[in-house]
Design an enzyme around this catalytic site. Sequence first.
Site, mmCIF file in Angstrom:
data_model
loop_
_atom_site.group_PDB
_atom_site.id
_atom_site.type_symbol
_atom_site.label_atom_id
_atom_site.label_comp_id
_atom_site.label_asym_id
_atom_site.label_seq_id
_atom_site.Cartn_x
_atom_site.Cartn_y
_atom_site.Cartn_z
ATOM 1 N N GLU A 1 0.857 -1.184 0.000
ATOM 2 C CA GLU A 1 0.000 0.000 0.000
ATOM 3 C C GLU A 1 0.895 1.236 0.000
ATOM 4 O O GLU A 1 1.696 1.433 0.914
ATOM 5 C CB GLU A 1 -0.935 0.018 1.210
ATOM 6 C CG GLU A 1 -1.877 1.209 1.202
ATOM 7 C CD GLU A 1 -2.874 1.209 2.347
ATOM 8 O OE1 GLU A 1 -3.598 2.213 2.490
ATOM 9 O OE2 GLU A 1 -2.931 0.209 3.100
ATOM 10 N N LYS B 1 -2.115 21.001 -11.127
ATOM 11 C CA LYS B 1 -1.624 21.934 -12.135
ATOM 12 C C LYS B 1 -0.924 21.166 -13.263
ATOM 13 O O LYS B 1 -0.169 20.224 -13.022
ATOM 14 C CB LYS B 1 -0.659 22.939 -11.509
ATOM 15 C CG LYS B 1 -1.329 23.868 -10.498
ATOM 16 C CD LYS B 1 -0.334 24.851 -9.904
ATOM 17 C CE LYS B 1 -1.022 25.762 -8.886
ATOM 18 N NZ LYS B 1 -0.072 26.719 -8.270
ATOM 19 N N ASP C 1 -10.284 11.026 -5.638
ATOM 20 C CA ASP C 1 -11.472 11.882 -5.661
ATOM 21 C C ASP C 1 -11.258 13.074 -6.596
ATOM 22 O O ASP C 1 -12.045 14.012 -6.579
ATOM 23 C CB ASP C 1 -11.841 12.358 -4.252
ATOM 24 C CG ASP C 1 -10.794 13.286 -3.655
ATOM 25 O OD1 ASP C 1 -9.617 13.240 -4.108
ATOM 26 O OD2 ASP C 1 -11.132 14.060 -2.740
ATOM 27 N N THR D 1 -12.921 6.106 4.262
ATOM 28 C CA THR D 1 -12.068 6.834 5.195
ATOM 29 C C THR D 1 -12.701 8.165 5.594
ATOM 30 O O THR D 1 -13.620 8.661 4.937
ATOM 31 C CB THR D 1 -10.691 7.105 4.583
ATOM 32 O OG1 THR D 1 -10.845 8.017 3.485
ATOM 33 C CG2 THR D 1 -10.049 5.824 4.070
ATOM 34 N N ASP E 1 -1.507 12.187 -4.199
ATOM 35 C CA ASP E 1 -1.540 13.611 -4.529
ATOM 36 C C ASP E 1 -1.867 13.761 -6.014
ATOM 37 O O ASP E 1 -1.161 13.226 -6.869
ATOM 38 C CB ASP E 1 -0.179 14.234 -4.231
ATOM 39 C CG ASP E 1 -0.213 15.757 -4.235
ATOM 40 O OD1 ASP E 1 -0.969 16.325 -5.062
ATOM 41 O OD2 ASP E 1 0.503 16.373 -3.436
ATOM 42 N N GLU F 1 -12.200 10.590 2.839
ATOM 43 C CA GLU F 1 -13.135 10.347 1.738
ATOM 44 C C GLU F 1 -14.532 10.847 2.090
ATOM 45 O O GLU F 1 -15.218 11.440 1.256
ATOM 46 C CB GLU F 1 -13.168 8.855 1.420
ATOM 47 C CG GLU F 1 -14.034 8.496 0.224
ATOM 48 C CD GLU F 1 -13.971 7.018 -0.099
ATOM 49 O OE1 GLU F 1 -14.666 6.597 -1.037
ATOM 50 O OE2 GLU F 1 -13.228 6.279 0.583
#
Length: 247
Positions: free
Chosen positions: A77, A156, A188, A225, A152, A228
Amino acid sequence: MSGTPRSMFEPGAGPAADPAGNRHERRIRSFQPRRSRVTTAQREALLRHWPRWGVEVDGDSVLDLPTLFAGRPVVLEIGFGMGEATAEMAAADPDTGILAVDVHTPGQGNLLRLAEQRGLTNIRVANGDAIILLREMLPASSLAGLRVFFPDPWPKKRHHKRRIIQREFVDLALTRLAPGALLHCATDWEPYADWMLEVLTATPALHNLSPTGTFTPRPATRPLTRFESQGLHKGHQVRDLLFRYEP
Protein backbone atom coordinates in the site's frame (compact mmCIF):
# COMPACT_ATOMS: atom_id res chain seq x y z
CA MET A 1 23.65 24.61 9.74
CA SER A 2 23.47 21.43 7.68
CA GLY A 3 20.58 21.03 5.24
CA THR A 4 20.33 17.29 5.92
CA PRO A 5 17.03 16.32 7.61
CA ARG A 6 17.37 14.92 11.11
CA SER A 7 15.21 12.32 12.74
CA MET A 8 13.52 13.12 16.04
CA PHE A 9 14.50 9.62 17.20
CA GLU A 10 17.76 7.99 18.20
CA PRO A 11 19.18 5.67 15.48
CA GLY A 12 17.20 2.43 15.42
CA ALA A 13 14.49 3.76 17.72
CA GLY A 14 12.24 5.27 15.06
CA PRO A 15 11.96 6.16 11.39
CA ALA A 16 14.93 7.94 9.84
CA ALA A 17 14.49 11.41 8.35
CA ASP A 18 15.88 10.40 4.94
CA PRO A 19 16.73 6.68 4.86
CA ALA A 20 17.97 6.49 1.25
CA GLY A 21 19.51 9.95 1.03
CA ASN A 22 20.41 10.93 -2.53
CA ARG A 23 22.44 7.85 -3.29
CA HIS A 24 20.11 6.18 -5.75
CA GLU A 25 18.84 8.85 -8.11
CA ARG A 26 17.93 12.38 -8.88
CA ARG A 27 14.39 12.47 -10.18
CA ILE A 28 11.13 14.31 -9.77
CA ARG A 29 9.42 13.04 -6.63
CA SER A 30 5.75 12.13 -6.64
CA PHE A 31 5.35 12.98 -2.96
CA GLN A 32 5.75 16.05 -0.80
CA PRO A 33 6.89 15.38 2.80
CA ARG A 34 4.47 17.04 5.22
CA ARG A 35 5.56 18.72 8.40
CA SER A 36 3.10 18.24 11.22
CA ARG A 37 3.30 17.53 14.91
CA VAL A 38 3.74 14.00 16.20
CA THR A 39 1.49 13.41 19.18
CA THR A 40 2.71 11.75 22.35
CA ALA A 41 0.72 8.59 21.57
CA GLN A 42 2.16 8.39 18.04
CA ARG A 43 5.70 8.93 19.26
CA GLU A 44 5.34 6.28 21.95
CA ALA A 45 3.95 3.81 19.40
CA LEU A 46 6.94 4.47 17.14
CA LEU A 47 9.38 3.98 20.00
CA ARG A 48 7.71 0.70 21.04
CA HIS A 49 7.14 -0.88 17.66
CA TRP A 50 9.45 0.61 15.03
CA PRO A 51 12.36 -1.75 15.78
CA ARG A 52 10.05 -4.75 15.18
CA TRP A 53 7.46 -3.54 12.65
CA GLY A 54 9.28 -0.70 10.89
CA VAL A 55 11.15 -0.94 7.57
CA GLU A 56 13.60 1.72 6.43
CA VAL A 57 13.53 2.24 2.67
CA ASP A 58 17.27 2.68 2.29
CA GLY A 59 17.66 0.67 -0.91
CA ASP A 60 20.49 -1.38 0.60
CA SER A 61 18.95 -4.87 0.72
CA VAL A 62 16.12 -6.98 -0.69
CA LEU A 63 13.38 -7.71 1.82
CA ASP A 64 12.64 -11.30 2.82
CA LEU A 65 8.85 -10.98 2.64
CA PRO A 66 8.02 -14.60 3.66
CA THR A 67 9.99 -14.10 6.87
CA LEU A 68 8.75 -10.56 7.44
CA PHE A 69 5.10 -11.62 7.11
CA ALA A 70 5.23 -15.22 8.37
CA GLY A 71 4.49 -16.69 4.95
CA ARG A 72 1.42 -14.56 4.21
CA PRO A 73 0.80 -13.17 0.71
CA VAL A 74 1.76 -9.50 0.72
CA VAL A 75 -0.01 -6.40 -0.58
CA LEU A 76 1.91 -3.14 -0.94
CA GLU A 77 0.00 0.00 0.00
CA ILE A 78 1.56 3.26 -1.16
CA GLY A 79 0.51 6.28 0.90
CA PHE A 80 -1.75 5.44 3.83
CA GLY A 81 -2.44 8.81 5.44
CA MET A 82 -3.19 8.31 9.11
CA GLY A 83 -3.63 4.56 8.68
CA GLU A 84 -7.27 4.08 9.68
CA ALA A 85 -8.27 2.32 6.45
CA THR A 86 -5.08 0.26 6.44
CA ALA A 87 -5.79 -1.00 9.94
CA GLU A 88 -9.38 -1.88 8.98
CA MET A 89 -8.24 -3.83 5.93
CA ALA A 90 -5.62 -5.66 7.97
CA ALA A 91 -8.19 -6.58 10.61
CA ALA A 92 -10.66 -7.82 7.97
CA ASP A 93 -8.03 -9.98 6.24
CA PRO A 94 -5.52 -11.23 8.81
CA ASP A 95 -4.16 -13.86 6.41
CA THR A 96 -2.77 -11.14 4.11
CA GLY A 97 0.26 -9.06 4.99
CA ILE A 98 0.20 -5.33 4.31
CA LEU A 99 3.44 -3.51 3.62
CA ALA A 100 2.36 0.12 4.03
CA VAL A 101 4.81 2.79 2.86
CA ASP A 102 4.66 6.53 3.53
CA VAL A 103 6.91 9.41 4.57
CA HIS A 104 4.49 11.04 7.05
CA THR A 105 5.77 10.40 10.57
CA PRO A 106 2.48 11.12 12.41
CA GLY A 107 0.71 8.66 10.10
CA GLN A 108 3.38 6.04 10.67
CA GLY A 109 3.00 6.42 14.42
CA ASN A 110 -0.78 6.36 14.24
CA LEU A 111 -0.85 3.18 12.16
CA LEU A 112 1.45 1.45 14.61
CA ARG A 113 -0.76 2.66 17.46
CA LEU A 114 -3.85 1.24 15.73
CA ALA A 115 -2.10 -2.06 15.03
CA GLU A 116 -1.18 -2.33 18.70
CA GLN A 117 -4.70 -1.47 19.88
CA ARG A 118 -6.31 -4.04 17.59
CA GLY A 119 -3.73 -6.76 18.03
CA LEU A 120 -2.77 -6.77 14.35
CA THR A 121 0.35 -8.69 13.41
CA ASN A 122 0.05 -8.51 9.61
CA ILE A 123 1.16 -4.87 9.12
CA ARG A 124 4.67 -3.59 8.50
CA VAL A 125 5.26 0.14 8.11
CA ALA A 126 7.88 1.26 5.58
CA ASN A 127 9.46 4.70 5.75
CA GLY A 128 10.66 6.30 2.53
CA ASP A 129 10.31 6.46 -1.23
CA ALA A 130 7.97 3.85 -2.73
CA ILE A 131 9.92 3.83 -6.00
CA ILE A 132 13.14 2.83 -4.24
CA LEU A 133 11.19 0.22 -2.25
CA LEU A 134 9.78 -1.31 -5.44
CA ARG A 135 12.93 -1.14 -7.50
CA GLU A 136 15.64 -1.98 -4.98
CA MET A 137 14.04 -3.88 -2.09
CA LEU A 138 11.24 -6.11 -3.37
CA PRO A 139 11.85 -9.40 -5.22
CA ALA A 140 10.33 -10.02 -8.64
CA SER A 141 6.76 -11.38 -8.64
CA SER A 142 6.57 -11.07 -4.84
CA LEU A 143 3.37 -9.04 -4.37
CA ALA A 144 -0.20 -10.31 -4.30
CA GLY A 145 -1.52 -6.78 -4.75
CA LEU A 146 -0.77 -3.08 -4.97
CA ARG A 147 -2.94 -0.28 -3.53
CA VAL A 148 -2.61 3.41 -4.29
CA PHE A 149 -5.45 5.26 -2.57
CA PHE A 150 -5.91 9.04 -2.92
CA PRO A 151 -2.40 9.95 -4.09
CA ASP A 152 -1.54 13.61 -4.53
CA PRO A 153 -3.31 14.61 -7.79
CA TRP A 154 -0.84 17.38 -8.61
CA PRO A 155 -3.67 19.27 -10.36
CA LYS A 156 -1.62 21.93 -12.14
CA LYS A 157 -0.64 20.87 -15.65
CA ARG A 158 3.02 21.67 -15.11
CA HIS A 159 3.03 19.27 -12.15
CA HIS A 160 1.41 16.30 -13.91
CA LYS A 161 4.86 14.75 -14.31
CA ARG A 162 4.90 14.36 -10.51
CA ARG A 163 1.87 12.06 -10.43
CA ILE A 164 2.80 8.59 -9.24
CA ILE A 165 0.58 6.81 -11.73
CA GLN A 166 2.72 7.05 -14.84
CA ARG A 167 3.59 4.42 -17.45
CA GLU A 168 7.12 4.10 -16.02
CA PHE A 169 5.76 3.46 -12.53
CA VAL A 170 3.28 0.86 -13.77
CA ASP A 171 5.98 -0.94 -15.78
CA LEU A 172 8.14 -1.11 -12.64
CA ALA A 173 5.26 -2.26 -10.45
CA LEU A 174 4.34 -5.09 -12.82
CA THR A 175 7.78 -6.62 -12.37
CA ARG A 176 7.01 -7.00 -8.67
CA LEU A 177 3.44 -8.31 -9.01
CA ALA A 178 2.70 -12.02 -9.07
CA PRO A 179 0.35 -13.28 -11.80
CA GLY A 180 -3.24 -12.67 -10.70
CA ALA A 181 -2.29 -9.77 -8.42
CA LEU A 182 -4.81 -6.97 -8.01
CA LEU A 183 -3.89 -3.34 -8.68
CA HIS A 184 -6.37 -1.05 -6.92
CA CYS A 185 -6.31 2.74 -7.24
CA ALA A 186 -8.74 5.33 -5.93
CA THR A 187 -8.97 9.10 -6.26
CA ASP A 188 -11.47 11.88 -5.66
CA TRP A 189 -9.93 14.09 -8.36
CA GLU A 190 -11.84 13.32 -11.56
CA PRO A 191 -9.15 14.48 -14.04
CA TYR A 192 -6.64 12.24 -12.26
CA ALA A 193 -9.11 9.34 -12.39
CA ASP A 194 -9.30 9.75 -16.17
CA TRP A 195 -5.49 9.93 -16.29
CA MET A 196 -5.18 6.71 -14.26
CA LEU A 197 -7.71 4.94 -16.44
CA GLU A 198 -5.83 5.92 -19.59
CA VAL A 199 -2.46 4.78 -18.23
CA LEU A 200 -3.72 1.48 -16.85
CA THR A 201 -5.90 0.64 -19.86
CA ALA A 202 -2.91 1.16 -22.15
CA THR A 203 -0.98 -1.57 -20.29
CA PRO A 204 -1.65 -4.88 -22.08
CA ALA A 205 -0.91 -7.10 -19.06
CA LEU A 206 -3.59 -5.39 -16.95
CA HIS A 207 -7.22 -6.49 -17.18
CA ASN A 208 -9.88 -4.00 -16.07
CA LEU A 209 -12.35 -5.67 -13.70
CA SER A 210 -15.02 -3.07 -14.46
CA PRO A 211 -17.76 -4.56 -16.68
CA THR A 212 -17.95 -1.21 -18.47
CA GLY A 213 -14.21 -0.97 -18.98
CA THR A 214 -14.06 2.19 -16.86
CA PHE A 215 -14.47 2.58 -13.08
CA THR A 216 -15.93 0.26 -10.44
CA PRO A 217 -18.07 0.98 -7.39
CA ARG A 218 -16.09 1.14 -4.17
CA PRO A 219 -15.53 -2.51 -3.16
CA ALA A 220 -16.45 -3.52 0.36
CA THR A 221 -12.78 -4.39 0.95
CA ARG A 222 -11.81 -0.71 0.78
CA PRO A 223 -13.14 1.05 3.90
CA LEU A 224 -14.65 4.51 3.67
CA THR A 225 -12.07 6.83 5.20
CA ARG A 226 -12.65 10.06 7.11
CA PHE A 227 -10.89 11.97 4.34
CA GLU A 228 -13.14 10.35 1.74
CA SER A 229 -16.29 11.07 3.75
CA GLN A 230 -15.33 14.73 3.93
CA GLY A 231 -14.79 14.80 0.18
CA LEU A 232 -18.13 13.14 -0.52
CA HIS A 233 -19.82 15.68 1.74
CA LYS A 234 -18.28 18.41 -0.43
CA GLY A 235 -19.65 16.78 -3.56
CA HIS A 236 -16.44 15.08 -4.72
CA GLN A 237 -16.81 12.04 -6.97
CA VAL A 238 -14.64 9.15 -5.83
CA ARG A 239 -13.44 6.74 -8.51
CA ASP A 240 -12.09 3.23 -7.94
CA LEU A 241 -10.03 1.39 -10.54
CA LEU A 242 -9.42 -2.35 -10.20
CA PHE A 243 -7.11 -4.14 -12.60
CA ARG A 244 -5.81 -7.71 -12.47
CA TYR A 245 -2.29 -8.52 -13.62
CA GLU A 246 -2.49 -11.22 -16.30
CA PRO A 247 0.93 -11.54 -17.99
